[in-house]
Motif scaffolding. Structure first.
Motif, mmCIF file in Angstrom:
data_model
loop_
_atom_site.group_PDB
_atom_site.id
_atom_site.type_symbol
_atom_site.label_atom_id
_atom_site.label_comp_id
_atom_site.label_asym_id
_atom_site.label_seq_id
_atom_site.Cartn_x
_atom_site.Cartn_y
_atom_site.Cartn_z
ATOM 1 N N GLN A 452 0.825 -1.202 0.000
ATOM 2 C CA GLN A 452 0.000 0.000 0.000
ATOM 3 C C GLN A 452 0.861 1.255 0.000
ATOM 4 O O GLN A 452 2.049 1.205 0.349
ATOM 5 N N VAL A 453 0.258 2.379 -0.385
ATOM 6 C CA VAL A 453 0.957 3.663 -0.375
ATOM 7 C C VAL A 453 1.429 3.967 1.052
ATOM 8 O O VAL A 453 0.678 3.821 2.018
ATOM 9 N N GLY A 454 2.677 4.405 1.176
ATOM 10 C CA GLY A 454 3.246 4.746 2.473
ATOM 11 C C GLY A 454 4.036 3.628 3.120
ATOM 12 O O GLY A 454 4.775 3.870 4.087
ATOM 13 N N ASP A 455 3.910 2.391 2.607
ATOM 14 C CA ASP A 455 4.692 1.281 3.165
ATOM 15 C C ASP A 455 6.184 1.516 2.930
ATOM 16 O O ASP A 455 6.587 1.942 1.840
ATOM 17 N N THR A 456 6.978 1.242 3.943
ATOM 18 C CA THR A 456 8.438 1.303 3.791
ATOM 19 C C THR A 456 8.938 -0.082 3.392
ATOM 20 O O THR A 456 8.514 -1.097 3.959
ATOM 21 N N TYR A 457 9.812 -0.130 2.402
ATOM 22 C CA TYR A 457 10.334 -1.418 1.954
ATOM 23 C C TYR A 457 11.852 -1.361 1.800
ATOM 24 O O TYR A 457 12.440 -0.287 1.631
ATOM 25 N N LYS A 458 12.449 -2.532 1.866
ATOM 26 C CA LYS A 458 13.892 -2.660 1.648
ATOM 27 C C LYS A 458 14.101 -3.531 0.409
ATOM 28 O O LYS A 458 13.583 -4.648 0.321
ATOM 29 N N PHE A 459 14.848 -3.012 -0.538
ATOM 30 C CA PHE A 459 15.107 -3.668 -1.812
ATOM 31 C C PHE A 459 16.557 -4.145 -1.779
ATOM 32 O O PHE A 459 17.485 -3.364 -1.932
ATOM 33 N N GLU A 460 16.758 -5.445 -1.561
ATOM 34 C CA GLU A 460 18.099 -5.963 -1.283
ATOM 35 C C GLU A 460 18.569 -6.922 -2.367
ATOM 36 O O GLU A 460 17.988 -7.994 -2.582
ATOM 37 N N LEU A 461 19.627 -6.540 -3.059
ATOM 38 C CA LEU A 461 20.210 -7.365 -4.114
ATOM 39 C C LEU A 461 21.114 -8.419 -3.479
ATOM 40 O O LEU A 461 22.123 -8.096 -2.860
ATOM 41 N N THR A 462 20.741 -9.699 -3.626
ATOM 42 C CA THR A 462 21.511 -10.763 -2.979
ATOM 43 C C THR A 462 22.314 -11.595 -3.964
ATOM 44 O O THR A 462 23.206 -12.348 -3.561
ATOM 45 N N ASN A 463 22.001 -11.497 -5.241
ATOM 46 C CA ASN A 463 22.755 -12.240 -6.251
ATOM 47 C C ASN A 463 22.698 -11.436 -7.537
ATOM 48 O O ASN A 463 21.621 -11.223 -8.092
ATOM 49 N N ASN A 464 23.841 -10.972 -8.000
ATOM 50 C CA ASN A 464 23.884 -10.122 -9.188
ATOM 51 C C ASN A 464 24.430 -10.882 -10.384
ATOM 52 O O ASN A 464 25.333 -10.435 -11.074
ATOM 53 N N GLY A 465 23.863 -12.066 -10.628
ATOM 54 C CA GLY A 465 24.271 -12.875 -11.761
ATOM 55 C C GLY A 465 23.577 -12.447 -13.037
ATOM 56 O O GLY A 465 23.108 -11.313 -13.176
ATOM 57 N N THR A 466 23.493 -13.380 -14.001
ATOM 58 C CA THR A 466 22.836 -13.081 -15.272
ATOM 59 C C THR A 466 21.401 -12.628 -15.050
ATOM 60 O O THR A 466 20.912 -11.698 -15.683
ATOM 61 N N ILE A 467 20.715 -13.302 -14.130
ATOM 62 C CA ILE A 467 19.388 -12.865 -13.697
ATOM 63 C C ILE A 467 19.501 -12.500 -12.228
ATOM 64 O O ILE A 467 19.600 -13.376 -11.365
ATOM 65 N N PRO A 468 19.527 -11.214 -11.879
ATOM 66 C CA PRO A 468 19.695 -10.798 -10.485
ATOM 67 C C PRO A 468 18.564 -11.310 -9.600
ATOM 68 O O PRO A 468 17.427 -11.458 -10.053
ATOM 69 N N ILE A 469 18.903 -11.573 -8.345
ATOM 70 C CA ILE A 469 17.917 -12.003 -7.355
ATOM 71 C C ILE A 469 17.835 -10.935 -6.273
ATOM 72 O O ILE A 469 18.854 -10.509 -5.725
ATOM 73 N N VAL A 470 16.611 -10.503 -5.965
ATOM 74 C CA VAL A 470 16.390 -9.444 -4.979
ATOM 75 C C VAL A 470 15.439 -9.946 -3.905
ATOM 76 O O VAL A 470 14.405 -10.553 -4.212
ATOM 77 N N HIS A 471 15.798 -9.699 -2.648
ATOM 78 C CA HIS A 471 14.868 -9.938 -1.549
ATOM 79 C C HIS A 471 14.140 -8.625 -1.278
ATOM 80 O O HIS A 471 14.760 -7.619 -0.952
ATOM 81 N N PHE A 472 12.825 -8.660 -1.447
ATOM 82 C CA PHE A 472 11.996 -7.474 -1.267
ATOM 83 C C PHE A 472 11.331 -7.575 0.106
ATOM 84 O O PHE A 472 10.433 -8.383 0.320
ATOM 85 N N HIS A 473 11.802 -6.757 1.038
ATOM 86 C CA HIS A 473 11.262 -6.762 2.406
ATOM 87 C C HIS A 473 10.104 -5.763 2.485
ATOM 88 O O HIS A 473 10.319 -4.558 2.528
ATOM 89 N N CYS A 474 8.873 -6.280 2.473
ATOM 90 C CA CYS A 474 7.692 -5.421 2.547
ATOM 91 C C CYS A 474 7.483 -4.931 3.980
ATOM 92 O O CYS A 474 7.851 -5.601 4.947
#
Length: 479
Positions: A452-474
């Motif tokens: 929802q609008v106003g939610d704080t999130y953390k966008f964390e890059l954990t693997n930057n390979g050919t297809i990056p993997i991100v953990h999205f902390h809602c």
């Protein structure tokens, strides 16, 4: 980059049994929020309405028979269901004898010079119901595709010097192309419309594609898909003897060791005995695999005596940080139309969760001071921000350019998002004006996590390979 349509649609060829109902394609369900709770759907055409029952993803009963009779539907027709919101669909018909919808377009009969490419070589792997081919340079320079002679003869496509309509649909049944088949003496080729079809599907020289007959009426309907590297290797006789040595199996499960081919060629062989016992060896189907918290969907293919997991396997390996030598057990728990497997990880402390690599990566990183801005950025690993109104009103999430450039994401086109429940989504990246954003796939991730609008999130890059993997902390709290 493809943008989700405002009014998505799907196509359904009319096949035997259609008088009792038809199924909504699985790939279309993402547009039907909460479809499991709907009991009815409304079909409209020309001011008329029909109320039909929704049973799972099947449209049936109610006014379905009246719908079929009043529209005079017959085998070979193609229905276009345009989603108008909720469970209301506006229906159009592509007539099998005229291969076009009068409300959409008219096709002109234009005679074209028919060229023949002496260098073209037809693929030998074909049956009466489908054929495979490799895209050659002539397909682009001359604007057509030769059809293998044996396939054309077996299906009655050689009709002297004539041309007639051809409809091609994709696997998801959400896209349709109108083309022409041209018969010239003993040769048949796909002509008018081939250029648009090639461009729409970004075909290039060397690609392998398969065409499968759905109906073979006055206007044939074909389904197409791109052939994976795994299937190409099997066509060439790639042996699975080495892989078979690593597999311990029974009627209900098999254990395998991840080998280089699993990671480089993006597929996994299923042992022959296991495939036969569980009826996986004589059909193409989807399977669902589950661990304790997550699930994945794969396509299973069969070719003669070989059965293997193809589409979906690459994403599974990346998400779970699989490497050569890892061992997994696959246990079948349901043998229905879509078989269901349970995955058991035999890697000990590694587990099927990519948290181990995440912790190792975090331990190596030196966190940079966060900058004062709308999105505080750590150029090496993550940024923290809040959900703005545009992310709810539009199907995109903009990423800070400092974060994008420092991690080389400008060159990436795909990314995997993993939420706090360890569920994963494949999303597409791309430029949007002067900004860089997650485009296709963001809406599904956002809705599934109740962002929802106003939610704080953390966008964390954990693997930057050919297809990056991100953990999205809602709903990130900083803990």
């Amino acid at each position: 980059m493809e943008i989700p349509p405002k009014k998505p649609h799907f196509f359904k060829p009319i096949l035997p049994g259609f008088k009792n109902g038809l199924k909504i394609p699985i790939g279309f369900l993402k547009y039907l929020k909460g479809h499991d709770h709907h009991e009815h759907a409304i079909l409209t055409r020309g001011g008329k309405k029909w109320l039909v029952k929704v049973n799972g993803r099947r449209l049936e009963e109610g006014s379905w028979k009246e719908f079929v009779e009043e529209l005079n539907l017959k085998l070979g027709d193609v229905l276009v269901f345009k989603h108008e919101g909720y469970m209301k669909f506006d229906v159009s018909i592509f007539d099998s004898s005229h291969h076009c919808n009068k409300e959409y377009a008219k096709y002109e009969d234009e005679d074209e010079d028919e060229d023949e490419d002496e260098d073209v070589t037809h693929d030998k792997h074909l049956s009466q119901s489908y054929f495979e081919c490799t895209i050659r340079q002539y397909c682009f320079s001359k604007g057509f595709l030769w059809i293998p002679k044996h396939f054309a003869v077996a299906n009655g496509f050689i009709k002297g010097n004539k041309k007639y309509g051809l409809i091609i649909i994709d696997e998801t049944q959400t896209k349709l192309w109108n083309l022409m088949l041209k018969s010239c003496n003993t040769k048949v080729y796909v002509a008018d419309g081939w250029g648009k079809f090639s461009a729409d599907n970004c075909l290039k020289e060397g690609d392998r594609i398969m065409f499968e007959i759905v109906t073979n009426g006055e206007t044939p309907i074909w389904r197409f898909r791109v052939i994976s590297n795994a299937e190409t290797l099997i066509r060439k006789g790639f042996s699975n003897k080495e892989a078979a040595k690593d597999m311990d199996l029974s009627d209900s499960h098999f254990i395998c060791t991840i080998r280089p081919y699993c990671l480089s060629k993006h597929f996994l062989y299923i042992p022959k005995q296991f495939a036969i016992e569980n009826r996986l060896n004589d059909r193409k189907c989807k399977i669902i695999m589950k661990d304790k918290q997550r699930s994945w969907t794969f396509n299973v293919y069969t070719d003669g005596k070989t059965t293997y997991i193809g589409s979906g396997w690459r994403k599974f390996c990346i998400t779970n940080c699989l490497k050569e030598g890892d061992r997994l057990m696959f246990e079948i728990i349901s043998k229905g139309e879509t078989p269901i497997f349970r995955i058991h990880d035999l890697r000990g402390s590694s587990s099927l969760q990519p948290e181990v690599k995440k912790k190792k990566l975090n331990a190596k990183r030196k966190l940079m001071p966060q900058v004062s801005a709308s999105a505080s950025v750590d150029a090496n690993s993550h940024f923290i921000s809040t959900i703005k109104p545009y992310t709810i009103n539009n199907p995109v999430l903009y990423l800070p350019m400092d974060f994008v450039k420092s991690n080389g994401l400008m060159r990436r086109r795909e990314m995997i998002l993993i939420d706090e429940k360890r569920r994963s989504w494949s999303v597409w990246l791309g430029k949007k004006g002067h900004k860089f954003a997650i485009k296709r796939g963001w809406t599904q991730f956002r809705n599934a996590n109740g962002i929802q609008v106003g939610d704080t999130y953390k966008f964390e890059l954990t693997n930057n390979g050919t297809i990056p993997i991100v953990h999205f902390h809602c709903k990130y709290s900083g803990n």
